[in-house]
Every structure is written in C-alpha cells, then in structure tokens.
Design a protein around this motif. Structure first.
Motif, PDB file in Angstrom:
ATOM      1  N   UNK A  61      59.560  75.142  13.641  1.00  0.00           N
ATOM      2  CA  UNK A  61      59.248  74.914  12.239  1.00  0.00           C
ATOM      3  C   UNK A  61      58.111  74.961  11.601  1.00  0.00           C
ATOM      4  N   UNK A  62      57.861  75.692  10.617  1.00  0.00           N
ATOM      5  CA  UNK A  62      56.651  75.976   9.811  1.00  0.00           C
ATOM      6  C   UNK A  62      57.133  75.888   8.362  1.00  0.00           C
ATOM      7  N   UNK A  63      56.145  75.736   7.440  1.00  0.00           N
ATOM      8  CA  UNK A  63      55.988  75.909   5.971  1.00  0.00           C
ATOM      9  C   UNK A  63      55.491  77.173   5.622  1.00  0.00           C
ATOM     10  N   UNK A  64      56.267  77.560   4.536  1.00  0.00           N
ATOM     11  CA  UNK A  64      55.861  78.805   3.857  1.00  0.00           C
ATOM     12  C   UNK A  64      54.418  78.667   3.404  1.00  0.00           C
ATOM     13  N   UNK A  65      53.522  79.654   3.833  1.00  0.00           N
ATOM     14  CA  UNK A  65      52.048  79.715   3.410  1.00  0.00           C
ATOM     15  C   UNK A  65      51.197  79.116   4.473  1.00  0.00           C
ATOM     16  N   UNK A  66      51.802  78.409   5.623  1.00  0.00           N
ATOM     17  CA  UNK A  66      51.101  77.864   6.494  1.00  0.00           C
ATOM     18  C   UNK A  66      50.533  78.691   7.613  1.00  0.00           C
ATOM     19  N   UNK A  67      49.099  78.564   8.005  1.00  0.00           N
ATOM     20  CA  UNK A  67      48.636  79.457   8.937  1.00  0.00           C
ATOM     21  C   UNK A  67      48.605  78.434  10.108  1.00  0.00           C
ATOM     22  N   UNK A  68      49.297  79.078  11.052  1.00  0.00           N
ATOM     23  CA  UNK A  68      49.436  78.467  12.511  1.00  0.00           C
ATOM     24  C   UNK A  68      48.611  79.187  13.494  1.00  0.00           C
ATOM     25  N   UNK A  69      48.068  78.528  14.604  1.00  0.00           N
ATOM     26  CA  UNK A  69      47.354  78.857  15.730  1.00  0.00           C
ATOM     27  C   UNK A  69      48.430  78.739  16.741  1.00  0.00           C
ATOM     28  N   UNK A  70      49.024  79.809  17.348  1.00  0.00           N
ATOM     29  CA  UNK A  70      49.894  79.721  18.410  1.00  0.00           C
ATOM     30  C   UNK A  70      48.829  79.779  19.759  1.00  0.00           C
ATOM     31  N   UNK A  71      48.847  78.833  20.750  1.00  0.00           N
ATOM     32  CA  UNK A  71      48.002  78.959  21.680  1.00  0.00           C
ATOM     33  C   UNK A  71      49.218  79.105  22.933  1.00  0.00           C
ATOM     34  N   UNK A  72      49.187  80.309  23.348  1.00  0.00           N
ATOM     35  CA  UNK A  72      50.248  80.843  24.403  1.00  0.00           C
ATOM     36  C   UNK A  72      49.709  80.712  25.827  1.00  0.00           C
ATOM     37  N   UNK A  73      50.699  80.166  26.729  1.00  0.00           N
ATOM     38  CA  UNK A  73      50.119  80.259  28.031  1.00  0.00           C
ATOM     39  C   UNK A  73      51.347  80.907  29.042  1.00  0.00           C
ATOM     40  N   UNK A  74      51.153  81.854  29.834  1.00  0.00           N
ATOM     41  CA  UNK A  74      51.845  82.505  30.721  1.00  0.00           C
ATOM     42  C   UNK A  74      51.772  81.450  31.930  1.00  0.00           C
ATOM     43  N   UNK A  75      52.664  80.437  32.454  1.00  0.00           N
ATOM     44  CA  UNK A  75      52.586  79.827  33.480  1.00  0.00           C
ATOM     45  C   UNK A  75      53.721  80.527  34.647  1.00  0.00           C
TER      46      UNK A  75
END
Length: 156
Positions: A61-75
């Motif tokens: 869940x995020x808020x409208x207008x929010x900038x999110x950094x997704x740190x994605x790991x392939x385990x």
C-alpha cells in the motif's frame, strides 16, 4: 519463411505494446504513474522473489503522489523480474514473453534479475487505484507470481 514469421511476430508485439500505452522506446501507461527520481523517494520497500513463484510482500500500500524505491532481490536459482503495469499491460507483455522467451527489455517500470542479484525500481504513483506487478518470465505469471500495489488517496 521463418524469418518473415519472426518479423511479423515482432511487429505484432510492438503494435500490442502501442495499444496498451507502452512502446519500444520506453514509454508506458500513465495509468500506473511515472518513473520516480531516486532522491525524491519517500520510502523504500524491499521485495523478495523466489522460485516458489511468489513475491514477498505481494500486497503493498502506497499513497497517491508517493515516490517509492523498490529494492528487489532474487533469492531463487531462476531468472525473475518485477514489472509494474495494469493487468492488461502485464497480460499482453506476458503473451509476448511466452512467444519470445529470450526477449530482453529494460524499462523504468521493471527490473530483471539473475539468481542472487538485487536491483531497484523507483516509481511515483500519480493516481489512486490499483497497480499490478508480476514476473513475466515464461511460466512464472501463470504460476501465480504476481502482486498488487494499492494506491490510496493522499491523506487516507
């Protein structure tokens, strides 16, 4: 004959991407937001991808207008990716990946990772609603490797 089929298939894929708001030049549907600026990210969400064909978390869940950094790991031990899009865009792109499994692509709304690697997607969510994500490697999306970002109105 085989080359003509491949060229026709590639052209059909480009047409399908254009119809969904994406293109080979890197644009995408405004329905899901726009590439974010890393310096303006308001938070980081860590996402793990596994060979059980799941994302953790799969519901964000995020808020409208929010900038999110997704740190994605392939385990896992297989190549995986995280692609943000509408359900229609993901299904269209997945169909293209099924026909061309070695297709390489790099867009701001996705990260493709070899086993054991980590990458990131920085995204600004400009509209309230739902943004889907999935792994479009052949067989993965159908196996349930998908999730959703719920974008709440600011102030909720």
């Amino acid at each position: 004959m085989k080359h003509a089929f491949l060229a026709t298939s590639a052209f059909a894929t480009l047409l399908a991407l254009s119809a969904t708001g994406a293109s080979a030049s890197g644009s995408h549907s405004e329905a899901i937001g726009k590439p974010g600026v890393a310096a303006k990210a308001t938070r980081t969400v860590e996402v793990d991808m596994t060979d059980s064909m799941r994302f953790t978390p799969a519901d964000i869940t995020v808020k409208k207008g929010e900038t999110v950094r997704f740190v994605v790991k392939n385990s896992g031990k297989l190549k995986h990716e995280l692609v943000l899009g509408t359900a229609q865009e993901l299904k269209s792109h997945y169909a293209a990946m099924m026909k061309n499994p070695e297709m390489e692509h790099a867009e701001p709304n996705m990260v493709t990772l070899a086993p054991g690697k980590t990458g990131e997607v920085v995204w600004q969510f400009t509209k309230a609603g739902k943004v889907d994500f999935g792994c479009l490697q052949p067989g993965h999306y159908d196996a349930g490797m998908k999730g959703v970002v719920n974008v709440a109105q600011a102030g909720q």
